[in-house]
Design an enzyme around this catalytic site. Structure first.
Site, PDB file in Angstrom:
ATOM      1  N   ASP A   2     194.593 142.099 -16.553  1.00  0.00           N
ATOM      2  CA  ASP A   2     195.916 142.538 -16.114  1.00  0.00           C
ATOM      3  C   ASP A   2     196.514 143.536 -17.098  1.00  0.00           C
ATOM      4  OD1 ASP A   2     197.976 142.487 -14.264  1.00  0.00           O
ATOM      5  OD2 ASP A   2     199.092 140.975 -15.382  1.00  0.00           O
TER       6      ASP A   2
ATOM      7  N   ASP B 297     200.877 136.633 -10.010  1.00  0.00           N
ATOM      8  CA  ASP B 297     201.494 136.033 -11.197  1.00  0.00           C
ATOM      9  C   ASP B 297     201.977 134.619 -10.896  1.00  0.00           C
ATOM     10  OD1 ASP B 297     201.116 138.485 -12.515  1.00  0.00           O
ATOM     11  OD2 ASP B 297     202.962 139.261 -11.664  1.00  0.00           O
TER      12      ASP B 297
END
Length: 439
Positions: A208, A360
């Site tokens: 990420d 997330d």
């Protein structure tokens, strides 16, 4: 003596506190994250009975266990090596899928991507959600026949697809279904073997970080493409509830504000103006809205220009004089101009808050769910670590004013707090309470 002259008229300015908007923004993001983690913990603790934990059935082979399937008889070094290989394969698969998404979006296959997302949401709600519902019904011994279950699941999935992708539904219903999708996916990921889960979370946090911050990262390219086109990203993002729509504000003296859907946490950026060669960028905070200014005398403005944007559903009001006050995290949905006077108008705006990627939500909940399989003390520690990391990310978002990855800080703190609590804090607390030592 002649009477003194009257003082010149003053302009009344009403400003709200930055702290008020900041608190609303943070709560709007942290509340759904907390609800998602709570639901995942409740489901996993309900399904993790002693009979299921003592069973020696191997875990199912999924995309995260393509190379190695963990077994209790394996040595720790063998488990670690297999978990690293599984995590590398899974991250490579995600990277390839993301680059394919960028390629399709670059060549304007947006209708195909949206239909694929609709099918994915339906599959998650109907198939994966149905499996979890069947496990809960069996665990709590709730009688429900198969036809009724099928009808309920089908309607639940269809309503979810319509709620996520239709703009006409209430925002609360859309948010609820977004959280439901994240909960279902997180419960499935939390069932992975322990070593694979922890190594996979660390690998995803590193990916990420690279995908968003690297110049040629796939997520960064995707966000820039959507920003240049002033379009919504074909991605599942959680949209926070609008934070401020009660005060009239002076709109920005620049170009329209584009509302971007991203897989990462990001502020709303400005679209390029086709009528001018250069646009002066104003400083703006991506976390808090600028204080609204209420002016009593609108006739002091020298020039007002109203332009309709052809590519979006909002309008722009340009004013050459007066200090421009903006709401950086919001999109101007529209305004209405009064026909009685040229110098007076009434504007109705609809604001948007921070938008957080659904991935997330999933991996935050996976970390807390894995901690719930060990002890509630580790759950508390991981929850506080994730919320603290999310708060740090929000602060960095206000400083750097561009899209930031939401996983690295929270996942790193969560993993550190989990092992510190499990290896240090829990033995100390349990030993102290066993020996009746009070503090």
């Amino acid at each position: 003596m002649p009477p003194p002259d009257d003082p010149p008229p003053t302009t009344t300015t009403t400003r709200t506190s930055i702290i008020d908007s900041l608190g609303v923004e943070i709560i709007g993001v942290m509340s759904p994250v907390s609800i998602c983690m709570l639901l995942v913990v409740l489901i996993l603790t309900s399904l993790s009975s002693p009979s299921t934990t003592s069973s020696t059935s191997p875990p199912p082979v999924t995309a995260a266990t393509l190379i190695y399937v963990e077994s209790d008889s394996d040595s720790p070094s063998h488990k670690l090596l297999g978990a690293v290989l599984d995590a590398a394969a899974f991250v490579a698969l995600i990277a390839a899928a993301t680059f394919l998404l960028v390629l399709l979006y670059y060549y304007n296959f947006t209708s195909f991507l949206k239909n694929y997302l609709r099918f994915s949401v339906f599959f998650v709600l109907f198939s994966m959600g149905g499996s979890i519902m069947a496990s809960l019904l069996q665990h709590f011994s709730i009688p429900l026949d198969a036809p009724t279950s099928f009808i309920l699941l089908f309607n639940f999935a269809i309503l979810g697809v319509l709620s996520v992708f239709s703009p006409a539904v209430p925002i609360l219903l859309r948010q609820s279904y977004m959280v439901s999708v994240a909960v279902i996916v997180a419960v499935w990921f939390a069932r992975l073997p322990e070593w694979t889960t922890w190594v996979l979370l660390i690998a995803l946090a590193l990916y990420d970080l690279a995908a968003v911050l690297c110049p040629h990262g796939p997520l960064r390219i995707l966000v820039e493409l959507a920003s240049s086109r002033d379009e919504e990203l074909p991605a599942l993002v959680y949209e926070a509830r609008p934070t401020d729509s009660s005060h009239p504000v002076s709109p920005p003296a620049s170009t329209p504000v584009a509302s971007l859907g991203s897989v990462e946490m990001q502020p709303v950026s400005e679209a390029s103006n086709s009528n001018s060669s250069s646009v002066d960028e104003e400083e703006r905070s991506p976390l808090v809205s600028s204080p609204p200014v209420v002016r009593e005398n609108l006739s002091n403005f020298n020039h007002e220009q109203v332009r309709d944007s052809n590519n979006s559903n909002h309008a722009v009001v340009e004013m050459e004089t007066g200090e421009s006050e903006t709401l950086p995290l919001v999109e101007r949905e529209g305004f209405r101009s009064s026909s009685n006077s040229d110098s007076e108008f009434e504007m109705f705006d609809s604001t948007r808050g921070i938008r957080l990627g659904l991935g997330d939500f999933v991996f935050y909940s996976v970390l807390v769910g894995r901690a719930a399989m060990y002890d509630l003390m580790t759950v508390y520690a991981c929850y506080l670590a994730i919320i603290s990391g999310l708060g740090c990310t929000l602060i960095l978002l206000s400083v750097f004013r561009h899209a930031l990855p939401a996983l690295p800080i929270s996942i790193t703190l969560g993993v550190i707090f989990y092992f510190l609590t499990r290896l240090l804090m829990e033995p100390f607390v349990v030993g102290a309470s066993t020996n009746l030592v009070m503090f």
